[in-house]
Write an enzyme that holds these catalytic residues in place. Structure first.
Site, PDB file in Angstrom:
ATOM      1  N   ASN A  51     -12.459  -0.427  -5.015  1.00  0.00           N
ATOM      2  CA  ASN A  51     -12.285  -0.736  -6.431  1.00  0.00           C
ATOM      3  C   ASN A  51     -13.521  -1.477  -6.958  1.00  0.00           C
ATOM      4  OD1 ASN A  51     -11.456  -1.626  -8.955  1.00  0.00           O
ATOM      5  ND2 ASN A  51      -9.932  -3.057  -8.172  1.00  0.00           N
ATOM      6  N   TYR A  96       0.840  -1.198   0.000  1.00  0.00           N
ATOM      7  CA  TYR A  96       0.000   0.000   0.000  1.00  0.00           C
ATOM      8  C   TYR A  96       0.877   1.252   0.000  1.00  0.00           C
ATOM      9  CZ  TYR A  96      -4.017  -2.978   0.904  1.00  0.00           C
ATOM     10  OH  TYR A  96      -4.998  -3.937   0.803  1.00  0.00           O
ATOM     11  N   HIS A 127      -5.906  -7.160  -6.036  1.00  0.00           N
ATOM     12  CA  HIS A 127      -5.380  -8.317  -5.310  1.00  0.00           C
ATOM     13  C   HIS A 127      -3.854  -8.319  -5.277  1.00  0.00           C
ATOM     14  CE1 HIS A 127      -5.657  -9.607  -9.539  1.00  0.00           C
ATOM     15  NE2 HIS A 127      -4.606 -10.375  -9.268  1.00  0.00           N
ATOM     16  N   GLU A 151      -1.346 -16.294 -10.672  1.00  0.00           N
ATOM     17  CA  GLU A 151      -0.395 -15.435 -11.379  1.00  0.00           C
ATOM     18  C   GLU A 151       1.055 -15.859 -11.163  1.00  0.00           C
ATOM     19  OE1 GLU A 151      -1.145 -11.278 -10.765  1.00  0.00           O
ATOM     20  OE2 GLU A 151      -3.221 -11.457 -11.417  1.00  0.00           O
TER      21      GLU A 151
END
Length: 162
Positions: free
Chosen positions: A120, A97, A129, A155
């Site tokens: 979001n 963040y 994410h 991913e």
């Protein structure tokens, strides 16, 4: 402006897709802290979302790394800056963040960035994410932390969904 919607049965959970006849404005998990309901004045029309569904299927198959969809972002200017910055986080990578706050030019606004990230309206496509705690921990996700973990595993090629 008319709003259209459809449900997409993704490999992680049902997703509510909504938008105009030309732009996507919402991807909502069926359950979770930010689950949205179909609006009373919305019209169901799956055909409008064919490209969205095709790209989501390619993403879940591990074939698509970046979405190319017209989006309708509805939020404050600050939220839009954060949401647009999410698109710049590379597939398979994460940022904190704090790093995201620095990227949007507000290094001291870590909490505000977290709030914008949590608001979001188009998760997965705007990859919130990929934002994690400063210590590397998985924190907050509208679809729940187990889903966030699955998306990150997909991913990083540690999970096959299709």
């Amino acid at each position: 402006m008319s709003v259209y919607y459809t449900w997409y049965e993704s490999p992680i959970c049902p997703l509510l897709l909504a938008g105009t006849d030309s732009k996507l404005k919402l991807v909502s998990f069926a359950a979770g802290s930010h689950a949205r309901q179909v609006g009373a004045d919305w019209t169901e029309d799956a055909s409008i979302f064919a490209t969205v569904v095709d790209q989501l299927q390619s993403y879940f198959a591990g074939e698509l790394r970046s979405f190319d969809l017209p989006l309708l972002l509805e939020g404050t200017p600050f939220q839009k800056r954060v949401w647009n910055a999410l698109k710049e986080i590379p597939y398979g990578e994460t940022v904190s963040y704090k790093m995201l706050a620095e990227r949007v030019g507000s290094p001291k606004a870590v909490r505000a960035v977290g709030a914008a990230n949590g608001a979001n309206p188009i998760p997965i496509i705007l990859p919130c994410h990929r934002v994690i705690g400063n210590n590397g921990s998985l924190t907050g996700f509208g679809g729940g932390l187990p889903l966030k973990k699955k998306l990150l595993a997909l991913e990083s090629r540690q999970l096959t969904l299709l």
